[in-house]
Design a protein around this motif. Sequence first.
Motif, PDB file in Angstrom:
ATOM      1  N   LEU A  91      46.502  48.046  36.204  1.00  0.00           N
ATOM      2  CA  LEU A  91      46.724  47.094  35.108  1.00  0.00           C
ATOM      3  C   LEU A  91      45.481  46.244  34.835  1.00  0.00           C
ATOM      4  N   PRO A  92      44.924  45.558  35.838  1.00  0.00           N
ATOM      5  CA  PRO A  92      43.675  44.832  35.541  1.00  0.00           C
ATOM      6  C   PRO A  92      42.517  45.760  35.204  1.00  0.00           C
ATOM      7  N   LEU A  93      42.537  46.978  35.743  1.00  0.00           N
ATOM      8  CA  LEU A  93      41.466  47.935  35.440  1.00  0.00           C
ATOM      9  C   LEU A  93      41.471  48.282  33.959  1.00  0.00           C
ATOM     10  N   LEU A  94      42.642  48.637  33.419  1.00  0.00           N
ATOM     11  CA  LEU A  94      42.747  48.972  32.003  1.00  0.00           C
ATOM     12  C   LEU A  94      42.443  47.773  31.115  1.00  0.00           C
ATOM     13  N   LEU A  95      42.924  46.604  31.526  1.00  0.00           N
ATOM     14  CA  LEU A  95      42.660  45.393  30.747  1.00  0.00           C
ATOM     15  C   LEU A  95      41.155  45.124  30.680  1.00  0.00           C
ATOM     16  N   LEU A  99      39.005  44.864  27.230  1.00  0.00           N
ATOM     17  CA  LEU A  99      38.233  43.677  26.880  1.00  0.00           C
ATOM     18  C   LEU A  99      36.754  44.015  26.689  1.00  0.00           C
ATOM     19  N   ALA A 100      36.217  44.881  27.570  1.00  0.00           N
ATOM     20  CA  ALA A 100      34.816  45.283  27.423  1.00  0.00           C
ATOM     21  C   ALA A 100      34.602  46.034  26.110  1.00  0.00           C
ATOM     22  N   GLY A 101      35.612  46.807  25.698  1.00  0.00           N
ATOM     23  CA  GLY A 101      35.477  47.577  24.468  1.00  0.00           C
ATOM     24  C   GLY A 101      35.462  46.720  23.217  1.00  0.00           C
ATOM     25  N   ARG A 114      34.817  41.723  33.408  1.00  0.00           N
ATOM     26  CA  ARG A 114      34.250  41.963  34.742  1.00  0.00           C
ATOM     27  C   ARG A 114      35.160  41.424  35.838  1.00  0.00           C
ATOM     28  N   LEU A 115      35.766  40.269  35.601  1.00  0.00           N
ATOM     29  CA  LEU A 115      36.709  39.721  36.587  1.00  0.00           C
ATOM     30  C   LEU A 115      37.907  40.644  36.771  1.00  0.00           C
ATOM     31  N   MET A 116      38.403  41.216  35.673  1.00  0.00           N
ATOM     32  CA  MET A 116      39.538  42.134  35.757  1.00  0.00           C
ATOM     33  C   MET A 116      39.168  43.392  36.533  1.00  0.00           C
ATOM     34  N   TRP A 117      37.992  43.928  36.283  1.00  0.00           N
ATOM     35  CA  TRP A 117      37.535  45.095  37.043  1.00  0.00           C
ATOM     36  C   TRP A 117      37.413  44.757  38.525  1.00  0.00           C
ATOM     37  N   GLY A 118      36.921  43.560  38.802  1.00  0.00           N
ATOM     38  CA  GLY A 118      36.792  43.155  40.206  1.00  0.00           C
ATOM     39  C   GLY A 118      38.135  43.029  40.887  1.00  0.00           C
ATOM     40  N   CYS A 119      39.114  42.462  40.179  1.00  0.00           N
ATOM     41  CA  CYS A 119      40.462  42.349  40.750  1.00  0.00           C
ATOM     42  C   CYS A 119      41.025  43.729  41.077  1.00  0.00           C
ATOM     43  N   ALA A 120      40.865  44.679  40.157  1.00  0.00           N
ATOM     44  CA  ALA A 120      41.346  46.045  40.389  1.00  0.00           C
ATOM     45  C   ALA A 120      40.623  46.687  41.570  1.00  0.00           C
TER      46      ALA A 120
END
Length: 470
Positions: A95-99, A103-105, A117-123
Motif C-alpha cells: 500500500l505505501p509502495l503503490l502510493l 505520488l512520484a508520478g 520517498r517517505l512512502m517508499w521507505g515505509c514499504a
Amino acid sequence: MMEAVKRFVGPKWRQYLAASLASYGSLCTGMSMGWTSPIFPQLRGPNSPLAEEPTLQQESWIGSLLVLGGLAGPIITVPLSRYIGRRWLVMGSNLPLLLGWLLAGVASDLPTLYVARLMWGCATGMQFATVPLYIGEIAEDHNRGALSSLFLLFINVGFLLAYAIGPFTSYWGLTACGGILSLFYVPFTWFIPETPFFLVYKDRNTEASDVLKKLRGTSKEAVQAELEGLQALVAREFKEEPKISDLWATRGNVKALGICVFLAMLLQLSGIDVLLFYMEELLVKVGTKISASDGTIIMGAVQVVTSCITPLVVDRLGRKLLMWTTSLGLTIFLGLIGVYALLDSYYNYDMGSWAFLPLLCLIIYMILFTLGVGPVPWILVAEMFPVKTKCLASGIASFMCWLAGFIWTRFFRDVAASYGIYTAFWVLAVCCGVGFVFSATLLPETKGKTFDEIQDMLNNRSKEPKPVAV
C-alpha cells in the motif's frame, strides 16, 4: 515453466514459489531505492517535473527521506505481527509502495516528492522486517539459506532494473515502470499461505497441518512430527506475551543485542545506501572515465550475481570470518577510492592510466558487502535470540540500521561538498575499519552451533567436564 520449477526443486517447489512471491515486493522496493541514481541528473535537466532545479540540500533530502521512512517499518510490523500474521503484513507493505509510485508520478513540487520517498521507505522497512521472517517460518532447515537468499536477490534485481532503465527513459518512464511492477504484488501475494508457526501460535492447528502438507509436498502423517514440534515450541516459549524487557533479562541477551545493533548500524555506516542512491553521481565525482550509466549497470549486475552465491559462502566460511575479512576489504577499497579522488580532483594529477580503479574498487566493494557485511547481521539476529524475543530484537536492530542510514545519506553529500569527495570516502573507510576491529576481537562465531551452545558462549558459561570412567 512451472513443470521446470518442479523438476528443479523437487516436491518442495511450493516453498520456493511462496518465498519468490513474497520476495517480489523487494524487487519493487529495490527499484525505488535505486531510482534516485538515474533520476537526479534528470531533475536538473529541461524535462524535470519540478519547476526549479533542486539544490544540493534538497537532493540530499530526496535521497535520505526513503531511509527515514524505513524507521516506520519495524514500528508497524513488530506489534502487528502477533495479531494479523505475516501474510497480511507482506501484502500490506504494497500500500505505501503503490502510493509512493503514484505520488512520484504526479509530483510537480518537492513536498510531493518528499512524501513519495517517505512512502517508499515505509514499504521498504515493512518488507525488511517481515519478508525474511515469513521465509524463515515456511522453510525447512536444509533449504532456509537458499530460500532466504531470494529476498536479497530480488532487491538487487530491482536495483539493476532501475539502473538499466533509468538512463534510457524519462523521469515518468522509469516511475511508470516501477508503479506497473508494483501493481502485481497484491495478486502475487494473495496466493501465499500464512506461516505454520503463526497458525499454531493462534491455535489454528488444522490449518497449520494443511499448510505444512502443501509446503512440504507430502502427506498429513509425514508432517505430524513437525507440527507437534511447533506446538511444543509455542507452549514452551509463549507462556507469556513477549515484552521488551525480555531483551535484557539475561547477560547473553544484552550482549547479543549490542552485537546485532552495532553490526546493523555498520551495514549502513559502510555507505551502502549512499553508493546505491548516488551511484551515477559518485562515479563522475571520483573521476572514473567510464560512463556513469554503464558503470551503474555493471554494479547492478555484480550485485545480482553475488547475491546468488552468498548463502553458500555464509554456511561454509562462518559469520566471524566473513565479517572481519569483508569489513577489512571494504576499509582498503574505500580508502583507495579516496586516494584516487584526492589525486584526481584535488592535486589534478593525470590519472588516465588508472581510470579503471574507482569502478573496480566499487565492484569489489559490492561483492564484499553482499557476501559479508550485508547479510551477516540478520543471520546473527536469527541465531542469537530465542524465538520469543527474535521479532523484538530484529525490530530494534532494523530501526537502528535505518536511523544510521538516514543520518549518513542525509549528510554524506554535505561532507563531500565541504571537505571533498575523498574525505567522505575516507570516513566510510574508518567506519568499516572500526567494524573490522570489532568483528576480529569481540564477535563470537556461531557457525555450526546450537542455540544452547550460542547462549552458553554469550553468557560465558563453561560446560562441566564429563566424569572419566575408571
